[in-house]
Design a protein around this motif. Structure first.
Motif, PDB file in Angstrom:
ATOM      1  N   GLU A 176      -3.807  -9.150 -10.057  1.00 49.88           N
ATOM      2  CA  GLU A 176      -3.537  -8.649  -8.702  1.00 49.88           C
ATOM      3  C   GLU A 176      -2.089  -8.188  -8.582  1.00 49.88           C
ATOM      4  O   GLU A 176      -1.788  -7.157  -7.956  1.00 49.88           O
ATOM      5  CB  GLU A 176      -3.827  -9.760  -7.689  1.00 49.88           C
ATOM      6  N   ASN A 177      -1.184  -8.937  -9.216  1.00 48.00           N
ATOM      7  CA  ASN A 177       0.236  -8.581  -9.161  1.00 48.00           C
ATOM      8  C   ASN A 177       0.500  -7.268  -9.896  1.00 48.00           C
ATOM      9  O   ASN A 177       1.285  -6.421  -9.431  1.00 48.00           O
ATOM     10  CB  ASN A 177       1.070  -9.706  -9.783  1.00 48.00           C
ATOM     11  N   SER A 178      -0.154  -7.083 -11.056  1.00 48.47           N
ATOM     12  CA  SER A 178       0.020  -5.828 -11.809  1.00 48.47           C
ATOM     13  C   SER A 178      -0.432  -4.629 -10.978  1.00 48.47           C
ATOM     14  O   SER A 178       0.236  -3.580 -10.949  1.00 48.47           O
ATOM     15  CB  SER A 178      -0.778  -5.885 -13.115  1.00 48.47           C
ATOM     16  N   ASN A 179      -1.560  -4.803 -10.292  1.00 48.51           N
ATOM     17  CA  ASN A 179      -2.081  -3.708  -9.459  1.00 48.51           C
ATOM     18  C   ASN A 179      -1.132  -3.385  -8.311  1.00 48.51           C
ATOM     19  O   ASN A 179      -0.859  -2.205  -8.018  1.00 48.51           O
ATOM     20  CB  ASN A 179      -3.456  -4.072  -8.902  1.00 48.51           C
ATOM     21  N   ILE A 180      -0.623  -4.440  -7.653  1.00 45.32           N
ATOM     22  CA  ILE A 180       0.235  -4.203  -6.487  1.00 45.32           C
ATOM     23  C   ILE A 180       1.569  -3.602  -6.906  1.00 45.32           C
ATOM     24  O   ILE A 180       2.155  -2.774  -6.194  1.00 45.32           O
ATOM     25  CB  ILE A 180       0.432  -5.504  -5.678  1.00 45.32           C
ATOM     26  N   LEU A 181       2.070  -4.005  -8.102  1.00 48.08           N
ATOM     27  CA  LEU A 181       3.329  -3.427  -8.588  1.00 48.08           C
ATOM     28  C   LEU A 181       3.165  -1.945  -8.910  1.00 48.08           C
ATOM     29  O   LEU A 181       4.071  -1.131  -8.656  1.00 48.08           O
ATOM     30  CB  LEU A 181       3.817  -4.190  -9.829  1.00 48.08           C
ATOM     31  N   ALA A 182       1.995  -1.605  -9.477  1.00 46.41           N
ATOM     32  CA  ALA A 182       1.731  -0.186  -9.780  1.00 46.41           C
ATOM     33  C   ALA A 182       1.665   0.620  -8.485  1.00 46.41           C
ATOM     34  O   ALA A 182       2.223   1.733  -8.390  1.00 46.41           O
ATOM     35  CB  ALA A 182       0.429  -0.057 -10.561  1.00 46.41           C
ATOM     36  N   GLN A 183       0.993   0.039  -7.461  1.00 45.70           N
ATOM     37  CA  GLN A 183       0.913   0.719  -6.162  1.00 45.70           C
ATOM     38  C   GLN A 183       2.305   0.867  -5.548  1.00 45.70           C
ATOM     39  O   GLN A 183       2.644   1.915  -4.973  1.00 45.70           O
ATOM     40  CB  GLN A 183       0.011  -0.066  -5.214  1.00 45.70           C
ATOM     41  N   GLN A 184       3.113  -0.200  -5.684  1.00 48.77           N
ATOM     42  CA  GLN A 184       4.465  -0.156  -5.123  1.00 48.77           C
ATOM     43  C   GLN A 184       5.301   0.914  -5.819  1.00 48.77           C
ATOM     44  O   GLN A 184       6.042   1.673  -5.166  1.00 48.77           O
ATOM     45  CB  GLN A 184       5.129  -1.534  -5.273  1.00 48.77           C
ATOM     46  N   GLY A 314       3.552   1.407   6.363  1.00 44.76           N
ATOM     47  CA  GLY A 314       2.765   0.614   5.411  1.00 44.76           C
ATOM     48  C   GLY A 314       3.524   0.286   4.150  1.00 44.76           C
ATOM     49  O   GLY A 314       3.114  -0.594   3.372  1.00 44.76           O
ATOM     50  N   ALA A 315       4.646   0.977   3.904  1.00 45.89           N
ATOM     51  CA  ALA A 315       5.430   0.705   2.697  1.00 45.89           C
ATOM     52  C   ALA A 315       6.016  -0.701   2.741  1.00 45.89           C
ATOM     53  O   ALA A 315       6.062  -1.419   1.737  1.00 45.89           O
ATOM     54  CB  ALA A 315       6.535   1.740   2.548  1.00 45.89           C
ATOM     55  N   GLY A 316       6.466  -1.117   3.923  1.00 46.56           N
ATOM     56  CA  GLY A 316       7.060  -2.448   4.067  1.00 46.56           C
ATOM     57  C   GLY A 316       6.047  -3.555   3.795  1.00 46.56           C
ATOM     58  O   GLY A 316       6.351  -4.559   3.143  1.00 46.56           O
ATOM     59  N   GLU A 317       4.805  -3.365   4.306  1.00 48.13           N
ATOM     60  CA  GLU A 317       3.757  -4.372   4.088  1.00 48.13           C
ATOM     61  C   GLU A 317       3.407  -4.472   2.613  1.00 48.13           C
ATOM     62  O   GLU A 317       3.159  -5.567   2.091  1.00 48.13           O
ATOM     63  CB  GLU A 317       2.517  -3.996   4.898  1.00 48.13           C
ATOM     64  N   LEU A 318       3.400  -3.332   1.925  1.00 42.53           N
ATOM     65  CA  LEU A 318       3.084  -3.337   0.496  1.00 42.53           C
ATOM     66  C   LEU A 318       4.141  -4.116  -0.286  1.00 42.53           C
ATOM     67  O   LEU A 318       3.816  -4.910  -1.172  1.00 42.53           O
ATOM     68  CB  LEU A 318       2.992  -1.902  -0.019  1.00 42.53           C
ATOM     69  N   THR A 319       5.409  -3.916   0.028  1.00 43.18           N
ATOM     70  CA  THR A 319       6.473  -4.647  -0.680  1.00 43.18           C
ATOM     71  C   THR A 319       6.436  -6.140  -0.338  1.00 43.18           C
ATOM     72  O   THR A 319       6.791  -6.984  -1.167  1.00 43.18           O
ATOM     73  CB  THR A 319       7.856  -4.077  -0.331  1.00 43.18           C
ATOM     74  N   ARG A 320       6.015  -6.465   0.907  1.00 42.38           N
ATOM     75  CA  ARG A 320       5.898  -7.891   1.271  1.00 42.38           C
ATOM     76  C   ARG A 320       4.821  -8.570   0.430  1.00 42.38           C
ATOM     77  O   ARG A 320       5.005  -9.677  -0.075  1.00 42.38           O
ATOM     78  CB  ARG A 320       5.568  -8.029   2.753  1.00 42.38           C
ATOM     79  N   ARG A 321       3.674  -7.878   0.274  1.00 43.89           N
ATOM     80  CA  ARG A 321       2.594  -8.427  -0.548  1.00 43.89           C
ATOM     81  C   ARG A 321       3.050  -8.563  -1.999  1.00 43.89           C
ATOM     82  O   ARG A 321       2.745  -9.544  -2.679  1.00 43.89           O
ATOM     83  CB  ARG A 321       1.359  -7.535  -0.465  1.00 43.89           C
ATOM     84  N   ASN A 323       6.039  -9.057  -2.949  1.00 44.51           N
ATOM     85  CA  ASN A 323       6.986 -10.174  -2.943  1.00 44.51           C
ATOM     86  C   ASN A 323       6.242 -11.510  -3.075  1.00 44.51           C
ATOM     87  O   ASN A 323       6.600 -12.377  -3.886  1.00 44.51           O
ATOM     88  CB  ASN A 323       7.785 -10.129  -1.640  1.00 44.51           C
ATOM     89  N   ASP A 324       5.179 -11.670  -2.269  1.00 45.88           N
ATOM     90  CA  ASP A 324       4.388 -12.914  -2.300  1.00 45.88           C
ATOM     91  C   ASP A 324       3.742 -13.121  -3.669  1.00 45.88           C
ATOM     92  O   ASP A 324       3.737 -14.237  -4.210  1.00 45.88           O
ATOM     93  CB  ASP A 324       3.300 -12.868  -1.225  1.00 45.88           C
ATOM     94  N   LEU A 325       3.206 -12.040  -4.223  1.00 46.15           N
ATOM     95  CA  LEU A 325       2.539 -12.156  -5.523  1.00 46.15           C
ATOM     96  C   LEU A 325       3.534 -12.473  -6.635  1.00 46.15           C
ATOM     97  O   LEU A 325       3.216 -13.209  -7.578  1.00 46.15           O
ATOM     98  CB  LEU A 325       1.793 -10.854  -5.839  1.00 46.15           C
ATOM     99  N   ALA A 326       4.748 -11.932  -6.526  1.00 47.33           N
ATOM    100  CA  ALA A 326       5.779 -12.234  -7.529  1.00 47.33           C
ATOM    101  C   ALA A 326       6.085 -13.734  -7.535  1.00 47.33           C
ATOM    102  O   ALA A 326       6.268 -14.351  -8.596  1.00 47.33           O
ATOM    103  CB  ALA A 326       7.040 -11.430  -7.242  1.00 47.33           C
ATOM    104  N   GLU A 327       6.139 -14.314  -6.334  1.00 54.23           N
ATOM    105  CA  GLU A 327       6.382 -15.761  -6.233  1.00 54.23           C
ATOM    106  C   GLU A 327       5.244 -16.541  -6.886  1.00 54.23           C
ATOM    107  O   GLU A 327       5.464 -17.501  -7.633  1.00 54.23           O
ATOM    108  CB  GLU A 327       6.513 -16.172  -4.766  1.00 54.23           C
TER     109      GLU A 327
END
Length: 617
Positions: A176-184, A314-321, A323-327
């Motif tokens: 999930e983190n890999s996917n969200i980082l690619a989207q970010q 929506g860019a801010g929400e994506l970076t927040r998600r 951030n959570d996944l990185a933790e």
């Protein structure tokens, strides 16, 4: 070693003072004069174990009832060395300045119990083992180590189980983190975020992950400190205050140094508790600092998210998600390292435990060989009427009993399953299978289906495996008596026959103290005047027997070294006479109490003489 003197202070036998001799000492007296009470006071005073639970309970109750708040004082002698053992009804154990050697005390019902019970027969053989003290000490020490290691492994397994649960909750977080980082990454490129903005996003996500990892470390450390604090509090609560020195014990307080050591121990515990408390406060401080850092980082992250939202909603929400996944990914990495570390520790401890278990097995082999040698020697000593057989590791009853207790509350048919496991798996094999959840090992060893084996391992995982690993698997001993043309095991003999088997064993153990209440019970006079008396007359100089008896053959034909006549006025028991066999008063005491009086003895003697003369004529 022998009992030189027994004194009683208080109760029914108040002021009793008997000086015993090496050799055969016989207590005589009418019923109710205190013979059995004195036997039980010797058992109580020396802390001698009983062969049956019933005898232990009744003996302990009788001793305390006789003392009525008083105490028994026993002087022991070994060569020229003397020491005193004391005990009152409040003492959990006898008080002695040196270890008390093994003593065998048997109540009226216990002699036949020795032959009837597996543990009793084993103890009978062990009395003859020259290596007993050292081998048993080493064995008990290794078993204690097994328990300690198993308990430690259990604690680490519980930690690992908790870690695995946390890892399971984070399942799929890396993908999930890999996917969200690619989207970010795609989003930041599409909205043409500045290089500084991209660096800030990456730096803050990394910092947030670091702070999250720290928080987990602090929480786990604090939990361990709290556990250590609770353990030390329990120890501190168990430290007993040493009583004040009474003036009746003398002006000088002989416990001053002991009391100082006790105070020093309490102070050390308090200091340790203080150190742990300080460590906990330091962790609290680190947690507060970490919380402040998280708040500051979150404030900076919110600022960046607002800037990015201005470029694309929506860019801010994506970076927040992200951030959570990185933790969570960082937490997962730490947990996986912890789980690996726990596995390594478990493997090291299990290897160490196997080595200790091997030493236990070696000690048990040594025990068996020693017992086998004893059985061989006794065959020569006791003649063809009695036989002894030692079966290596043949007594699994206690192991089975521990398994049955462990299975209670489950839906398993433990009455048949427990003996099956005990016969097929050693305690170590079973414990290792349970710890590793190795269902196949249980299935193959016990020959049960996998579902049942899974239930076994699952249920035992919630039980105290230290009890299992230390379950005693001892040698079994069978005693046989020649009855006609067949040898019969004591299990199949009458009470009297069991006694005829056991007594020769007891009396053949030279150099040990043996105390028996009415050894003649269940025996016919032919056996008493033959086997029993011959064994008594063949006693070694360093043996000591203390018997309470109603049979005149024992003191007279057994050539007693001391005869003690007890009497009672209904309120108190006391020594009426104490003397050697050749004294006139001793002979009078024996004839009056055990022969029905001198006149009755003479009439019987005259009758036998006249009848036997007629038959011989």
């Amino acid at each position: 070693m022998h009992v030189e003197r027994v004194q009683v202070d208080g109760g029914f036998l108040d002021k009793l003072d008997i000086h015993f001799k090496p050799g055969l000492n016989v207590l005589i007296g009418a019923r109710g004069t205190g013979k059995t009470s004195l036997i039980e006071l010797i058992r109580f005073g020396l802390g001698a174990e009983a062969f049956t639970q019933d005898a232990a309970i009744r003996g302990n109750q009788q001793a305390k009832s006789v003392l009525q708040g008083g105490q028994v004082i026993i002087t022991l002698r070994d060569g020229e060395d003397r020491w005193i053992v004391t005990r009152d009804e409040r003492d959990e154990w006898p008080r002695s300045e040196r270890p008390i050697p093994s003593v065998m005390v048997l109540a009226q019902s216990e002699i036949e119990a020795v032959g009837a019970q597996a543990r009793g027969r084993l103890e009978l053989i062990d009395r003859f083992r020259p290596d007993r003290a050292e081998t048993d000490r080493r064995l008990n020490q290794n078993i204690a180590t097994l328990r300690s290691l198993t308990s430690e492994i259990g604690g680490i397994l519980a930690e690992r189980s908790s870690i695995l649960e946390q890892i399971l909750r984070l399942k799929g977080v890396r993908e999930e983190n890999s996917n969200i980082l690619a989207q970010q990454q795609d989003l930041l490129e599409s909205i043409e975020a500045t290089a500084d903005q991209r660096k800030d996003v990456e730096r803050l996500q990394h910092f947030a992950a670091t702070l999250s990892v720290r928080e987990g470390i602090y929480d786990r450390t604090l939990e361990k400190l709290r556990g250590s604090h609770e353990d030390l509090l329990k120890i501190e609560g168990g430290v007993r205050e040493i009583e004040e020195w009474p003036s009746s014990a003398g002006e000088t307080d002989l416990l001053t140094k002991v009391r100082e050591k006790g105070i020093e121990a309490s102070a050390s515990l308090k200091k340790a508790l203080g150190v742990i408390k300080d460590a906990g406060l330091e962790i609290d401080s680190l947690k507060r600092r970490n919380s402040v850092d998280r708040e500051n980082a979150e404030e900076r992250a919110r600022t960046i998210r607002r800037e990015l939202n201005e470029l694309d909603v929506g860019a801010g929400e994506l970076t927040r998600r992200a951030n959570d996944l990185a933790e969570r990914v960082a937490q997962l990495g730490v947990l996986e390292e912890l789980e690996g570390d726990r596995l390594e520790k478990i493997a090291v401890l299990q290897k160490k435990r196997r080595l200790v278990f091997e030493n236990v097995e070696k000690d048990r082999v040594t025990q068996f060989e020693s017992r086998r040698d004893v059985a061989t020697a006794l065959k020569e000593l006791l003649g063809p009427e009695l036989r002894t057989k030692v079966i290596e590791s043949g007594m699994t009853d206690e192991y089975t009993s521990i398994l049955m207790s462990a299975f209670r509350g489950s839906r398993l048919h433990y009455n048949t399953l427990a003996p099956q496991i005990a016969n097929q798996m050693s305690p170590l094999e079973l414990v290792e299978a349970v710890e590793s959840n190795n269902v196949q090992a249980v299935t193959e060893a016990v020959e049960i289906d996998s579902n049942r084996a899974a239930s076994v391992t699952a249920h035992l995982q919630s039980r105290n495996l230290s009890d299992l690993i230390s379950a005693p698997i001892d040698d079994a001993v069978d005693l046989f008596l020649l009855d006609g043309v067949d040898y019969k095991k004591t299990d199949n003999l009458s009470i009297g026959q069991r006694c005829t088997v056991v007594l020769p064993f007891l009396l053949s153990s030279h150099g040990e103290l043996l105390v028996i209440d009415q050894p003649e019970d269940h025996l016919d006079n032919a056996f008493i005047t033959g086997t029993l008396i011959e064994s008594l007359r063949a006693r070694s100089k360093d043996s000591q027997f203390i018997f309470a008896s109603h049979n005149a053959n024992i003191p007279v034909l057994g050539e007693a070294d001391l005869v003690v006549r007890l009497d009672s006025d209904g309120r108190r028991g006391f020594v009426q006479h104490s003397g050697i066999l050749s004294e006139q008063e001793t002979a009078q005491a024996i004839t009056s109490l055990m022969e029905g009086g001198a006149e009755a003895f003479k009439r019987r003697a005259k009758f036998y003489e006249s009848v036997l003369e007629v038959e011989s004529g």
